[in-house]
Design a protein around this motif. Structure first.
Motif, PDB file in Angstrom:
ATOM      1  N   TRP A   1     -10.585   0.494  -9.664  1.00 34.45           N
ATOM      2  CA  TRP A   1     -10.381   0.326  -8.235  1.00 34.45           C
ATOM      3  C   TRP A   1      -9.239  -0.648  -8.020  1.00 34.45           C
ATOM      4  O   TRP A   1      -8.911  -1.465  -8.888  1.00 34.45           O
ATOM      5  CB  TRP A   1     -11.648  -0.184  -7.549  1.00 34.45           C
ATOM      6  CG  TRP A   1     -12.123  -1.522  -8.035  1.00 34.45           C
ATOM      7  CD1 TRP A   1     -11.820  -2.755  -7.514  1.00 34.45           C
ATOM      8  CD2 TRP A   1     -12.980  -1.776  -9.150  1.00 34.45           C
ATOM      9  NE1 TRP A   1     -12.433  -3.753  -8.226  1.00 34.45           N
ATOM     10  CE2 TRP A   1     -13.162  -3.178  -9.235  1.00 34.45           C
ATOM     11  CE3 TRP A   1     -13.629  -0.942 -10.078  1.00 34.45           C
ATOM     12  CZ2 TRP A   1     -13.951  -3.762 -10.238  1.00 34.45           C
ATOM     13  CZ3 TRP A   1     -14.410  -1.532 -11.065  1.00 34.45           C
ATOM     14  CH2 TRP A   1     -14.574  -2.916 -11.129  1.00 34.45           C
TER      15      TRP A   1
ATOM     16  N   LEU B   1      -8.792   1.589  -3.007  1.00 43.26           N
ATOM     17  CA  LEU B   1      -8.939   2.942  -3.528  1.00 43.26           C
ATOM     18  C   LEU B   1      -9.732   2.859  -4.829  1.00 43.26           C
ATOM     19  O   LEU B   1      -9.748   1.836  -5.516  1.00 43.26           O
ATOM     20  CB  LEU B   1      -7.574   3.596  -3.760  1.00 43.26           C
ATOM     21  CG  LEU B   1      -6.627   2.910  -4.749  1.00 43.26           C
ATOM     22  CD1 LEU B   1      -6.664   3.635  -6.093  1.00 43.26           C
ATOM     23  CD2 LEU B   1      -5.211   2.896  -4.220  1.00 43.26           C
TER      24      LEU B   1
ATOM     25  N   GLU C   1     -12.712   7.328  -3.506  1.00 41.80           N
ATOM     26  CA  GLU C   1     -12.561   6.718  -2.187  1.00 41.80           C
ATOM     27  C   GLU C   1     -11.136   6.224  -1.970  1.00 41.80           C
ATOM     28  O   GLU C   1     -10.532   5.604  -2.856  1.00 41.80           O
ATOM     29  CB  GLU C   1     -13.537   5.548  -2.049  1.00 41.80           C
ATOM     30  CG  GLU C   1     -13.504   4.905  -0.678  1.00 41.80           C
ATOM     31  CD  GLU C   1     -14.362   3.664  -0.597  1.00 41.80           C
ATOM     32  OE1 GLU C   1     -14.932   3.418   0.475  1.00 41.80           O
ATOM     33  OE2 GLU C   1     -14.452   2.941  -1.599  1.00 41.80           O
ATOM     34  N   VAL C   2     -10.605   6.482  -0.777  1.00 42.40           N
ATOM     35  CA  VAL C   2      -9.304   5.958  -0.372  1.00 42.40           C
ATOM     36  C   VAL C   2      -9.450   5.422   1.047  1.00 42.40           C
ATOM     37  O   VAL C   2      -9.680   6.191   1.979  1.00 42.40           O
ATOM     38  CB  VAL C   2      -8.205   7.039  -0.427  1.00 42.40           C
ATOM     39  CG1 VAL C   2      -6.888   6.481   0.117  1.00 42.40           C
ATOM     40  CG2 VAL C   2      -8.012   7.566  -1.847  1.00 42.40           C
ATOM     41  N   ARG C   3      -9.352   4.107   1.212  1.00 36.83           N
ATOM     42  CA  ARG C   3      -9.417   3.465   2.528  1.00 36.83           C
ATOM     43  C   ARG C   3      -8.052   2.830   2.786  1.00 36.83           C
ATOM     44  O   ARG C   3      -7.661   1.880   2.094  1.00 36.83           O
ATOM     45  CB  ARG C   3     -10.508   2.396   2.579  1.00 36.83           C
ATOM     46  CG  ARG C   3     -11.931   2.951   2.539  1.00 36.83           C
ATOM     47  CD  ARG C   3     -12.949   1.821   2.475  1.00 36.83           C
ATOM     48  NE  ARG C   3     -12.827   0.931   3.613  1.00 36.83           N
ATOM     49  CZ  ARG C   3     -13.543   1.045   4.735  1.00 36.83           C
ATOM     50  NH1 ARG C   3     -14.413   2.024   4.870  1.00 36.83           N
ATOM     51  NH2 ARG C   3     -13.391   0.178   5.717  1.00 36.83           N
TER      52      ARG C   3
ATOM     53  N   TYR D   1      -9.025  10.706  -7.998  1.00 42.17           N
ATOM     54  CA  TYR D   1      -9.203   9.764  -6.906  1.00 42.17           C
ATOM     55  C   TYR D   1     -10.498  10.050  -6.149  1.00 42.17           C
ATOM     56  O   TYR D   1     -10.797  11.193  -5.798  1.00 42.17           O
ATOM     57  CB  TYR D   1      -8.001   9.805  -5.960  1.00 42.17           C
ATOM     58  CG  TYR D   1      -6.763   9.267  -6.631  1.00 42.17           C
ATOM     59  CD1 TYR D   1      -6.483   7.910  -6.617  1.00 42.17           C
ATOM     60  CD2 TYR D   1      -5.913  10.111  -7.340  1.00 42.17           C
ATOM     61  CE1 TYR D   1      -5.377   7.409  -7.279  1.00 42.17           C
ATOM     62  CE2 TYR D   1      -4.801   9.618  -7.999  1.00 42.17           C
ATOM     63  CZ  TYR D   1      -4.545   8.260  -7.965  1.00 42.17           C
ATOM     64  OH  TYR D   1      -3.450   7.764  -8.631  1.00 42.17           O
TER      65      TYR D   1
ATOM     66  N   LEU E   1      -2.443  12.030  -3.859  1.00 45.52           N
ATOM     67  CA  LEU E   1      -3.051  10.706  -3.789  1.00 45.52           C
ATOM     68  C   LEU E   1      -4.050  10.565  -2.647  1.00 45.52           C
ATOM     69  O   LEU E   1      -4.286   9.469  -2.163  1.00 45.52           O
ATOM     70  CB  LEU E   1      -1.940   9.647  -3.659  1.00 45.52           C
ATOM     71  CG  LEU E   1      -0.925   9.635  -4.811  1.00 45.52           C
ATOM     72  CD1 LEU E   1       0.145   8.584  -4.575  1.00 45.52           C
ATOM     73  CD2 LEU E   1      -1.633   9.394  -6.134  1.00 45.52           C
ATOM     74  N   ARG E   2      -4.684  11.652  -2.269  1.00 50.07           N
ATOM     75  CA  ARG E   2      -5.749  11.591  -1.272  1.00 50.07           C
ATOM     76  C   ARG E   2      -7.102  11.519  -1.958  1.00 50.07           C
ATOM     77  O   ARG E   2      -7.226  11.737  -3.160  1.00 50.07           O
ATOM     78  CB  ARG E   2      -5.690  12.837  -0.387  1.00 50.07           C
ATOM     79  CG  ARG E   2      -4.394  12.979   0.419  1.00 50.07           C
ATOM     80  CD  ARG E   2      -4.331  14.308   1.115  1.00 50.07           C
ATOM     81  NE  ARG E   2      -4.292  15.423   0.166  1.00 50.07           N
ATOM     82  CZ  ARG E   2      -4.257  16.695   0.514  1.00 50.07           C
ATOM     83  NH1 ARG E   2      -4.266  17.020   1.795  1.00 50.07           N
ATOM     84  NH2 ARG E   2      -4.208  17.642  -0.405  1.00 50.07           N
ATOM     85  N   ALA E   3      -8.147  11.196  -1.162  1.00 47.99           N
ATOM     86  CA  ALA E   3      -9.507  11.260  -1.688  1.00 47.99           C
ATOM     87  C   ALA E   3      -9.767  12.658  -2.237  1.00 47.99           C
ATOM     88  O   ALA E   3      -9.405  13.652  -1.605  1.00 47.99           O
ATOM     89  CB  ALA E   3     -10.516  10.921  -0.593  1.00 47.99           C
TER      90      ALA E   3
ATOM     91  N   TYR F   1     -10.694   5.207  -8.462  1.00 46.09           N
ATOM     92  CA  TYR F   1     -10.297   6.374  -9.228  1.00 46.09           C
ATOM     93  C   TYR F   1     -10.875   6.302 -10.634  1.00 46.09           C
ATOM     94  O   TYR F   1     -11.284   5.240 -11.119  1.00 46.09           O
ATOM     95  CB  TYR F   1      -8.768   6.524  -9.272  1.00 46.09           C
ATOM     96  CG  TYR F   1      -8.009   5.341  -9.830  1.00 46.09           C
ATOM     97  CD1 TYR F   1      -7.514   5.353 -11.129  1.00 46.09           C
ATOM     98  CD2 TYR F   1      -7.753   4.226  -9.036  1.00 46.09           C
ATOM     99  CE1 TYR F   1      -6.794   4.282 -11.629  1.00 46.09           C
ATOM    100  CE2 TYR F   1      -7.042   3.154  -9.527  1.00 46.09           C
ATOM    101  CZ  TYR F   1      -6.557   3.177 -10.824  1.00 46.09           C
ATOM    102  OH  TYR F   1      -5.856   2.111 -11.313  1.00 46.09           O
TER     103      TYR F   1
ATOM    104  N   TRP G   1       0.837  -1.207   0.000  1.00 43.25           N
ATOM    105  CA  TRP G   1       0.000   0.000   0.000  1.00 43.25           C
ATOM    106  C   TRP G   1       0.873   1.260   0.000  1.00 43.25           C
ATOM    107  O   TRP G   1       0.604   2.212  -0.737  1.00 43.25           O
ATOM    108  CB  TRP G   1      -0.918   0.000   1.218  1.00 43.25           C
ATOM    109  CG  TRP G   1      -1.694   1.269   1.404  1.00 43.25           C
ATOM    110  CD1 TRP G   1      -1.344   2.346   2.169  1.00 43.25           C
ATOM    111  CD2 TRP G   1      -2.950   1.610   0.796  1.00 43.25           C
ATOM    112  NE1 TRP G   1      -2.300   3.331   2.096  1.00 43.25           N
ATOM    113  CE2 TRP G   1      -3.299   2.907   1.257  1.00 43.25           C
ATOM    114  CE3 TRP G   1      -3.816   0.949  -0.066  1.00 43.25           C
ATOM    115  CZ2 TRP G   1      -4.472   3.545   0.872  1.00 43.25           C
ATOM    116  CZ3 TRP G   1      -4.996   1.588  -0.450  1.00 43.25           C
ATOM    117  CH2 TRP G   1      -5.307   2.864   0.007  1.00 43.25           C
TER     118      TRP G   1
ATOM    119  N   MET H   1       0.657   4.323  -2.684  1.00 42.80           N
ATOM    120  CA  MET H   1       0.044   5.581  -2.279  1.00 42.80           C
ATOM    121  C   MET H   1       1.051   6.640  -1.849  1.00 42.80           C
ATOM    122  O   MET H   1       0.682   7.643  -1.248  1.00 42.80           O
ATOM    123  CB  MET H   1      -0.960   5.322  -1.149  1.00 42.80           C
ATOM    124  CG  MET H   1      -2.139   4.470  -1.574  1.00 42.80           C
ATOM    125  SD  MET H   1      -3.027   5.150  -3.012  1.00 42.80           S
ATOM    126  CE  MET H   1      -3.747   6.634  -2.290  1.00 42.80           C
TER     127      MET H   1
END
Length: 290
Positions: free
Chosen positions: A240, A223, A216-218, A214, A190-192, A225, A163, A167
């Motif tokens: 995703w 993620l 959702e980013v969990r 991007y 690389l954030r939501a 995009y 990860w 990211m």
């Protein structure tokens, strides 16, 4: 007026089981096919596709109150079976509750999906609306699955490390892309709600402009995009990436729903599956697992 009903739906889908499973369960794909009609907009508020997790969405029609759908995952057997509860409400009033089970199996031509809905209507008769909504949604699902590409690779490295390589704005451009390709970054966040604007440069010097948006980013989970043809260009695909722990290794699943069947066939034709696997291979080597 009927308060209870058992509804059954079946679809033959020209896609492999693994692809249909991703289209059925991945939040990025579900957001594409969930709307039963062009007049309905579906907004996903949260999505946690794990046993015990839930998904909350709003169905919006202009001039009408929003309809809230809460889905809770009770069973997830990848490529085989899922079960979830579903509660529908509007303006704070619960309208129905249902148990939804889905069974998937492979066929000679692809996959078969069988869905059973055990419905309890709490506010009026919901059976007709459920039939219409599921019929339309599953038709959409079949179309989405048939233009979805799924790549998988088990990387012999901890999920936190994999990860982190994906990211980190310093490391992602170092390994992204097939063999012989390099990245030239213009902007990267690389954030939501962030973006990555960059050029892919082929071995012969050909430049391929890219723009990733991007959603959702969990962290260490997944993620989502959107891929655009160049900066602020037309949409190419919704994608995703899933990161699953696998006995100390990491299973990475990369899914893409192409905007049209023609783009999907074109991507397959120029070797997108092989090129995508090369990209995941470069990631594996970057984290010392290749």
């Amino acid at each position: 007026m009927s308060r209870f009903a058992t509804l059954r739906f079946e679809r033959q889908v020209a896609a492999p089981v693994a692809t249909l499973w991703q289209a059925w369960t991945a939040p990025a794909a579900r957001a594409i096919w969930a709307s039963p009609a062009p007049s309905v907009t579906v907004e996903f508020l949260e999505a946690d596709t794990r046993v015990g997790g839930r998904e909350v969405s709003l169905c919006k029609v202009e001039g009408q109150p929003d309809i809230r759908c809460e889905c809770g995952w009770l069973e997830l057997q990848p490529g085989r079976r899922s079960a979830n509860y579903e509660v529908i409400s509007s303006a704070g009033v619960t309208q129905s509750a249902a148990l939804v089970t889905a069974d998937i199996e492979g066929t000679d031509g692809g996959s078969r999906l069988a869905v059973t809905v055990q419905l309890s209507s709490l506010e009026g008769d919901m059976e007709a609306g459920y039939r219409q909504g599921f019929d339309a949604g599953l038709d959409n699902l079949a179309g989405v699955a048939e233009r979805t590409m799924v790549l998988e690779r088990v990387i012999r490295a901890p999920r936190q490390l994999v990860w982190g390589a994906w990211m980190n704005p310093e490391t992602l451009p170092q390994w992204w892309g097939p063999e012989g390709f390099s990245c030239r970054t213009k902007r990267i966040d690389l954030r939501a709600c962030g973006e990555w604007v960059f050029d892919m440069i082929g071995p012969d010097g050909t430049v391929f402009p890219n723009h990733h948006l991007y959603g959702e980013v969990r962290a260490e989970d997944r993620l989502g995009y959107t891929l655009l043809w160049g900066e602020n260009g037309p949409k190419h695909a919704d994608a995703w990436a899933l990161f699953e722990e696998a006995d100390g290794a990491t299973k990475v699943t990369l899914g893409m729903v192409f905007s049209t069947e023609a783009e999907f066939q074109q991507a397959k034709g120029f070797g997108a599956v092989e090129l995508g696997q090369q990209t995941l291979g470069k990631l594996a080597r970057f984290v010392g697992a290749g």
